[in-house]
Write an enzyme that holds these catalytic residues in place. Structure first.
Site, short mmCIF file in Angstrom:
data_model
loop_
_atom_site.label_atom_id
_atom_site.label_comp_id
_atom_site.label_asym_id
_atom_site.label_seq_id
_atom_site.Cartn_x
_atom_site.Cartn_y
_atom_site.Cartn_z
N ALA A 152 0.84 -1.21 0.00
CA ALA A 152 0.00 0.00 0.00
C ALA A 152 0.87 1.25 0.00
O ALA A 152 0.61 2.20 -0.75
CB ALA A 152 -0.94 -0.01 1.21
N ASP A 153 1.89 1.26 0.83
CA ASP A 153 2.80 2.40 0.87
C ASP A 153 3.57 2.55 -0.44
O ASP A 153 3.68 3.65 -0.99
CB ASP A 153 3.79 2.25 2.02
CG ASP A 153 3.20 2.62 3.37
OD1 ASP A 153 2.40 3.57 3.42
OD2 ASP A 153 3.54 1.97 4.36
N LEU A 154 4.11 1.45 -0.93
CA LEU A 154 4.98 1.52 -2.10
C LEU A 154 4.21 1.94 -3.35
O LEU A 154 4.67 2.79 -4.12
CB LEU A 154 5.68 0.18 -2.32
CG LEU A 154 6.62 -0.26 -1.19
CD1 LEU A 154 7.15 -1.67 -1.46
CD2 LEU A 154 7.78 0.71 -1.04
#
Length: 396
Positions: free
Chosen positions: A168-170
């Protein structure tokens, strides 16, 4: 640092992972990135594990290379005035505060664009600038859960699982980069700035392109399939006779050669299995036969034979094995930088290069506040006396 974004100045008000990854990519593509951090503490990831021998954080190193660090207290009106001066000279501002926070500080898009009409402001938040969840905080694994990504990950006989990387972050960080580049491209054509809204939840939902296609076309709510592909057989990981794993992903043209390598002449001759639809229909029978045949081979030798037969296959590697692979080494995937505190340290290169040259060299992560004086003097136009006054007051 040179690169295609040389001459672009980015004011980075973000912290932790998604947006800092984005600004690191921009920095290693040549942009000047000024990271604004809290005096005395900085980005909280400076304290995250894993820690290096002299106390620096390898986590911080992974997402903040090539930036300049300026410490400014945004709670102090004098600090906010410094940020306004910096934003007036910037091309891009990236921030990941909850919606409305910068507006309340007088640093929102309306405030900053009044002094800099060409400014591109990218707001990266968990749930976006609008909607009933807009002010809800979020974290990578929570987005994986809420978006359905976690429900789709893991063995079908086991519980839901998070992905092996903070997907999700990447992926959200990559969309922040896209937003910045889209904003700059738009400004080059019409001369105006933009406020762009990147929601991590939206990004995760967009990853369901194929899952949504099945839902929209068949009314089917997809479920976990482990390493198997829901619409293609064979496409899965298999355990070889030596206990190691490989992954095979084949289409119709690969079916015959795969059966030949594995000695499955009866399956190769079965007319019901010549096309993918038939193999999907008879998935259980096909997979049982493949697993049995593959279990009679050692992995590495089988991978060589499958590759020679032009069947898409590869060993399931560890991270260490993948980074040490001769192809990764030849591509220079792992570079290094020299840090003033920790010395030489490895880093994964930003994976974009011109065909005439190498991938961008990893930049050096900044020591907290190391660039405060030079940035405030050269970009914000403050005098040495003004800078010292702000420092004495604890604003920087």
């Amino acid at each position: 640092m040179t690169g295609p974004l040389a001459g672009v100045t980015v004011l980075d008000l973000s912290r932790v992972l998604a947006a800092p990854l984005a600004t690191q990519i921009l920095a290693e593509l040549g942009a000047t990135v000024i990271k604004v951090e809290r005096p005395g503490a900085g980005d909280e990831t400076r304290g995250f594990e894993p820690r290096l021998p002299h106390g620096e954080s390898a986590y911080f190193f992974a997402f903040n290379r090539g930036k300049q660090s300026v410490t400014v207290d945004l709670k102090d009106p004098r600090g906010r005035d410094v940020v306004r001066k910096l934003a007036a000279r910037a091309d891009v501002v990236v921030e990941n505060f909850l919606p409305g926070t910068l507006d309340r500080l007088g640093l929102g898009y309306a405030d900053l664009s009044a002094a800099n009409p060409g400014l591109v402001l990218v707001s990266a938040t968990g749930f976006g600038q609008t909607g009933p969840d807009a002010h809800r905080k979020g974290y990578d694994t929570v987005f994986q859960a809420l978006s359905g990504v976690m429900a789709m990950t893991g063995d079908p006989a086991g519980p839901p699982a998070k992905t092996g990387v903070p997907v999700a972050d990447l992926t959200s960080g990559l969309w922040v980069v896209i937003a910045v580049l889209a904003g700059l491209a738009g400004r080059s054509s019409d001369g105006r700035g933009r406020h762009l809204d990147v929601a991590m939840m939206d990004v995760q939902l967009s990853l369901h392109a194929l899952n949504a296609a099945r839902l929209f076309a068949l009314g089917e709510d997809p479920v976990r399939t482990g390493t198997e592909h829901p619409g293609r057989v064979p496409s899965a990981a298999f355990q070889a006779g030596d206990g190691e794993w490989l992954h095979i992903s084949g289409s119709d043209q690969h079916w015959g050669p795969l059966c030949t390598v594995l000695g499955l002449s009866a399956l190769a001759a079965d007319p019901s299995l010549q096309h993918n639809a038939g193999r999907v229909e008879h998935r259980a029978r096909v997979m049982k036969a493949l697993r049995g045949a593959i279990a009679r081979h050692d992995r590495d030798q089988l991978v060589k034979e499958l590759q020679a037969a032009e069947v898409p296959a590869g060993a399931v590697r560890s991270v260490r094995e993948a980074l040490a692979d001769p192809h990764a080494v030849a591509r220079g995937v792992v570079g290094e930088f020299t840090h003033p505190v920790e010395g030489s340290f490895p880093a994964l290169r930003t994976p974009l290069r011109e065909t005439s040259g190498d991938a961008p060299a990893p930049g050096t992560p900044p020591v907290l506040g190391a660039d405060t004086d030079v940035v405030l003097r050269d970009l914000a136009g403050l005098s040495d006396g003004e800078i010292e006054g702000l420092r004495a007051a604890g604003v920087i």
